[in-house]
Design a protein around this motif. Structure first.
Motif, PDB file in Angstrom:
ATOM      1  N   GLU A  14      19.038 -20.611  -7.747  1.00 25.72           N
ATOM      2  CA  GLU A  14      18.885 -20.052  -6.401  1.00 25.72           C
ATOM      3  C   GLU A  14      17.500 -20.375  -5.836  1.00 25.72           C
ATOM      4  O   GLU A  14      17.330 -20.528  -4.625  1.00 25.72           O
ATOM      5  CB  GLU A  14      19.091 -18.535  -6.440  1.00 25.72           C
ATOM      6  CG  GLU A  14      19.041 -17.879  -5.064  1.00 25.72           C
ATOM      7  CD  GLU A  14      19.277 -16.380  -5.128  1.00 25.72           C
ATOM      8  OE1 GLU A  14      18.961 -15.699  -4.136  1.00 25.72           O
ATOM      9  OE2 GLU A  14      19.772 -15.891  -6.177  1.00 25.72           O
ATOM     10  N   CYS A  15      16.506 -20.523  -6.732  1.00 26.97           N
ATOM     11  CA  CYS A  15      15.143 -20.865  -6.318  1.00 26.97           C
ATOM     12  C   CYS A  15      14.956 -22.372  -6.149  1.00 26.97           C
ATOM     13  O   CYS A  15      13.834 -22.821  -5.852  1.00 26.97           O
ATOM     14  CB  CYS A  15      14.137 -20.351  -7.344  1.00 26.97           C
ATOM     15  SG  CYS A  15      14.027 -18.576  -7.465  1.00 26.97           S
ATOM     16  N   ASN A  16      16.027 -23.145  -6.376  1.00 30.30           N
ATOM     17  CA  ASN A  16      15.915 -24.622  -6.354  1.00 30.30           C
ATOM     18  C   ASN A  16      14.866 -25.105  -7.348  1.00 30.30           C
ATOM     19  O   ASN A  16      13.959 -25.876  -7.009  1.00 30.30           O
ATOM     20  CB  ASN A  16      15.580 -25.118  -4.948  1.00 30.30           C
ATOM     21  CG  ASN A  16      16.670 -24.811  -3.939  1.00 30.30           C
ATOM     22  OD1 ASN A  16      17.859 -24.904  -4.267  1.00 30.30           O
ATOM     23  ND2 ASN A  16      16.275 -24.416  -2.750  1.00 30.30           N
ATOM     24  N   LEU A  76       9.067 -15.971  -5.161  1.00 30.64           N
ATOM     25  CA  LEU A  76       8.678 -15.036  -6.210  1.00 30.64           C
ATOM     26  C   LEU A  76       9.912 -14.333  -6.761  1.00 30.64           C
ATOM     27  O   LEU A  76      10.727 -13.813  -5.993  1.00 30.64           O
ATOM     28  CB  LEU A  76       7.665 -14.023  -5.670  1.00 30.64           C
ATOM     29  CG  LEU A  76       7.027 -13.040  -6.656  1.00 30.64           C
ATOM     30  CD1 LEU A  76       5.611 -12.671  -6.196  1.00 30.64           C
ATOM     31  CD2 LEU A  76       7.843 -11.756  -6.813  1.00 30.64           C
ATOM     32  N   ILE A  77      10.036 -14.316  -8.082  1.00 31.21           N
ATOM     33  CA  ILE A  77      11.160 -13.662  -8.753  1.00 31.21           C
ATOM     34  C   ILE A  77      10.673 -12.372  -9.396  1.00 31.21           C
ATOM     35  O   ILE A  77       9.700 -12.378 -10.155  1.00 31.21           O
ATOM     36  CB  ILE A  77      11.768 -14.573  -9.843  1.00 31.21           C
ATOM     37  CG1 ILE A  77      12.199 -15.914  -9.258  1.00 31.21           C
ATOM     38  CG2 ILE A  77      12.936 -13.886 -10.533  1.00 31.21           C
ATOM     39  CD1 ILE A  77      12.626 -16.929 -10.311  1.00 31.21           C
ATOM     40  N   HIS A 133      15.210 -10.934  -5.986  1.00 31.01           N
ATOM     41  CA  HIS A 133      15.420  -9.924  -7.028  1.00 31.01           C
ATOM     42  C   HIS A 133      16.345 -10.505  -8.092  1.00 31.01           C
ATOM     43  O   HIS A 133      17.476 -10.897  -7.804  1.00 31.01           O
ATOM     44  CB  HIS A 133      16.044  -8.656  -6.428  1.00 31.01           C
ATOM     45  CG  HIS A 133      16.543  -7.703  -7.461  1.00 31.01           C
ATOM     46  ND1 HIS A 133      17.823  -7.184  -7.445  1.00 31.01           N
ATOM     47  CD2 HIS A 133      15.931  -7.201  -8.572  1.00 31.01           C
ATOM     48  CE1 HIS A 133      17.980  -6.399  -8.499  1.00 31.01           C
ATOM     49  NE2 HIS A 133      16.855  -6.392  -9.182  1.00 31.01           N
ATOM     50  N   GLY A 134      15.834 -10.582  -9.340  1.00 30.59           N
ATOM     51  CA  GLY A 134      16.660 -11.131 -10.409  1.00 30.59           C
ATOM     52  C   GLY A 134      15.846 -11.397 -11.658  1.00 30.59           C
ATOM     53  O   GLY A 134      14.632 -11.187 -11.693  1.00 30.59           O
ATOM     54  N   ASP A 135      16.547 -11.871 -12.673  1.00 31.16           N
ATOM     55  CA  ASP A 135      15.945 -12.163 -13.975  1.00 31.16           C
ATOM     56  C   ASP A 135      15.647 -13.662 -14.066  1.00 31.16           C
ATOM     57  O   ASP A 135      16.558 -14.491 -13.954  1.00 31.16           O
ATOM     58  CB  ASP A 135      16.915 -11.740 -15.089  1.00 31.16           C
ATOM     59  CG  ASP A 135      16.285 -11.835 -16.470  1.00 31.16           C
ATOM     60  OD1 ASP A 135      15.256 -12.507 -16.616  1.00 31.16           O
ATOM     61  OD2 ASP A 135      16.843 -11.223 -17.405  1.00 31.16           O
ATOM     62  N   ALA A 136      14.378 -13.996 -14.284  1.00 26.87           N
ATOM     63  CA  ALA A 136      13.980 -15.413 -14.333  1.00 26.87           C
ATOM     64  C   ALA A 136      14.551 -16.133 -15.548  1.00 26.87           C
ATOM     65  O   ALA A 136      14.442 -17.357 -15.636  1.00 26.87           O
ATOM     66  CB  ALA A 136      12.453 -15.519 -14.335  1.00 26.87           C
ATOM     67  N   LEU A 137      15.170 -15.399 -16.478  1.00 28.05           N
ATOM     68  CA  LEU A 137      15.790 -16.037 -17.637  1.00 28.05           C
ATOM     69  C   LEU A 137      17.250 -16.391 -17.386  1.00 28.05           C
ATOM     70  O   LEU A 137      17.905 -16.967 -18.258  1.00 28.05           O
ATOM     71  CB  LEU A 137      15.684 -15.122 -18.871  1.00 28.05           C
ATOM     72  CG  LEU A 137      14.260 -14.778 -19.324  1.00 28.05           C
ATOM     73  CD1 LEU A 137      14.303 -13.927 -20.581  1.00 28.05           C
ATOM     74  CD2 LEU A 137      13.452 -16.042 -19.561  1.00 28.05           C
ATOM     75  N   GLU A 138      17.752 -16.048 -16.205  1.00 26.05           N
ATOM     76  CA  GLU A 138      19.130 -16.380 -15.851  1.00 26.05           C
ATOM     77  C   GLU A 138      19.143 -17.687 -15.056  1.00 26.05           C
ATOM     78  O   GLU A 138      18.436 -17.837 -14.059  1.00 26.05           O
ATOM     79  CB  GLU A 138      19.761 -15.259 -15.034  1.00 26.05           C
ATOM     80  CG  GLU A 138      19.943 -13.966 -15.820  1.00 26.05           C
ATOM     81  CD  GLU A 138      20.619 -12.882 -15.000  1.00 26.05           C
ATOM     82  OE1 GLU A 138      20.961 -13.161 -13.825  1.00 26.05           O
ATOM     83  OE2 GLU A 138      20.784 -11.763 -15.517  1.00 26.05           O
TER      84      GLU A 138
END
Length: 458
Positions: free
Chosen positions: A296-298, A263-264, A285-290
């Motif tokens: 990092e989520c593969n 989950l992002i 923790h982060g921006d799903a548009l990056e």
């Protein structure tokens, strides 16, 4: 029927639109003059400006003579107080409220909404409803909509037809000949923005979105017949850790232990809260548009991304980025109706509209007669109605081909005891059968009459 709707936002507007089309006496209350003016100009409803939680405003709206109050303002507390006033002062028979904050819905506080305390007859939680709807679609990859019916024995499935669909350009009457043992019926087709109930001579075309009623035991075979043999996703990424994302993750953890879930969440404090509350989900923790966060989520190894943040643009763009980086399927939560027409062309597989889900749940409690459930389809194409046939119904005792069904109405399935029947022209409906009917919006009122409890029944 006299109905007072508190809240003129998207949900309130669409409930009013459906009910006004059926000649119900509707009054809409909202504190925003612009919204009240908009809904009054567009629909045959009365508008009242003011706070829905104020007794004098509700009195002005005619709640003293209302059969039902539906409170769907943006504030849970206003919805709750409006229901309390409708009960305590005006004795309104049925009160429905949208409650979004999960704290109110904690089972340990269930007595809060009892008749002795805060009498609300029906509570609608959009976040929980949407999370449940998304989970159903994850269970049946290849379907863009899934609605369980008849105690789970029948389903309404939305399927997209492409050039690879084996049965396109084939008259629907031939489905029975090609697959005589398959319990399925096509009840609705959406083609180039126009929806209609098909006849036996209609053919499916590439680009159609179709709705089929199917025996639950024949579900997998049906998906294969329509060209979908995708496997259930084992690696899922959720974008957004709000109420919907959190509830979806929790449901997947409880019901699908084999699924690897990430989950992002862009807000650090919310990410920390979600991480503490979930057990198996990896929270990032982060921006799903990056791109770095997706890597990092593969993302290239993920099978499905589900974007359910509170920003439509983030949901659309993160879904498209994920697919570009190798994710196989994308589901996006879209609140803005104007985006609907372009989503499929962008490559997003499934769109979830919380507004239509909430409206469907509320309409279920508005319909009359022995109607058990109602679900709106394709934002205006029609409704799938599940109801019990009584002895006095015009549906009972004669072959379906002899029943004078209104245009735009089709009987999709019958549940008789434990037996699922996909009806043909010669099928006879019996008393107490559970009947699944697909109806165009214009014909819903006529369908209700088939299930009304007539005087001679008593």
């Amino acid at each position: 029927m006299r109905v007072v709707i508190c809240g003129a936002g998207q949900v309130g507007y669409n409930i009013a639109r459906y009910l006004a089309a059926e000649d119900a006496d509707i009054t809409v209350v909202d504190r925003d003059p612009a919204l009240v003016e908009k809904i009054s100009d567009a629909l045959d409803v009365k508008g009242v400006i003011g706070f829905a939680s104020h007794p004098d405003v509700l009195e002005k709206a005619g709640v003293a003579n209302a059969d039902m109050l539906i409170a769907v303002t943006h504030a849970d507390e206003v919805n709750m107080v409006a229901c309390q006033i409708a009960h305590s002062i005006f004795d309104v028979p049925t009160k429905i409220a949208r409650i979004r904050d999960q704290s109110y819905l904690n089972p340990m506080w269930s007595d809060l909404f009892s008749r002795e305390n805060m009498p609300i007859d029906v509570i609608i939680s959009p976040e929980l409803e949407v999370a449940e709807a998304i989970e159903r679609r994850l269970n049946i990859p290849g379907a863009f909509d899934v609605v369980p019916l008849a105690e789970g024995k029948i389903s309404l499935i939305g399927i997209h037809c492409s050039d690879d669909t084996p049965i396109i350009n084939t008259p629907l009457r031939q489905l029975t000949e090609l697959f005589p043992k398959l319990h399925v019926r096509v009840v609705g087709i959406s083609r180039e923005g126009r929806g209609f109930v098909p006849t036996a001579d209609d053919e499916l075309r590439a680009g159609d979105d179709i709705y089929v009623v199917v025996d639950q035991e024949h579900l997998q075979r049906t998906m294969e017949v329509f060209g979908h043999s995708e496997k259930e996703a084992r690696k899922v990424i959720i974008v957004g850790g709000g109420n919907i994302g959190f509830n979806l993750a929790r449901r997947i953890e409880e019901s699908h232990p084999h699924v690897h879930l990430k989950l992002i969440e862009v807000d650090k404090k919310q990410a920390e809260r979600v991480a503490r509350a979930l057990e198996r989900t990896v929270v990032i923790h982060g921006d799903a548009l990056e791109t770095e966060i997706l890597e990092e989520c593969n993302i290239d190894n993920a099978e499905t991304i589900v974007a359910v943040s509170n920003d439509d643009e983030v949901n659309i763009l993160s879904s498209l980025l994920a697919k570009r980086h190798g994710c196989r399927r994308a589901t996006a939560l879209i609140n803005t109706g104007s985006y609907s027409s372009i989503i499929s062309t962008l490559g997003i597989d499934t769109v979830v509209n919380p507004r239509s889900i909430t409206v469907s749940r509320i309409l279920q409690h508005v319909r009359r007669g022995r109607i058990r459930s109602v679900h709106t389809v394709a934002d205006g194409l029609g409704e799938i109605i599940e109801a019990e046939a009584l002895e006095t119904s015009g549906l009972v005792g004669v072959p379906i081909r002899e029943v004078k069904l209104p245009p735009g109405v089709i009987v999709g399935a019958i549940l008789r005891g434990e037996e699922v029947i996909i009806p043909r022209g010669g099928t006879v409906i019996r008393a107490h059968d559970l009947v699944v009917i697909f109806s165009s919006t214009e014909a819903v009122k006529k369908v209700e009459k088939f299930f009304a409890v007539k005087l001679e029944f008593f």
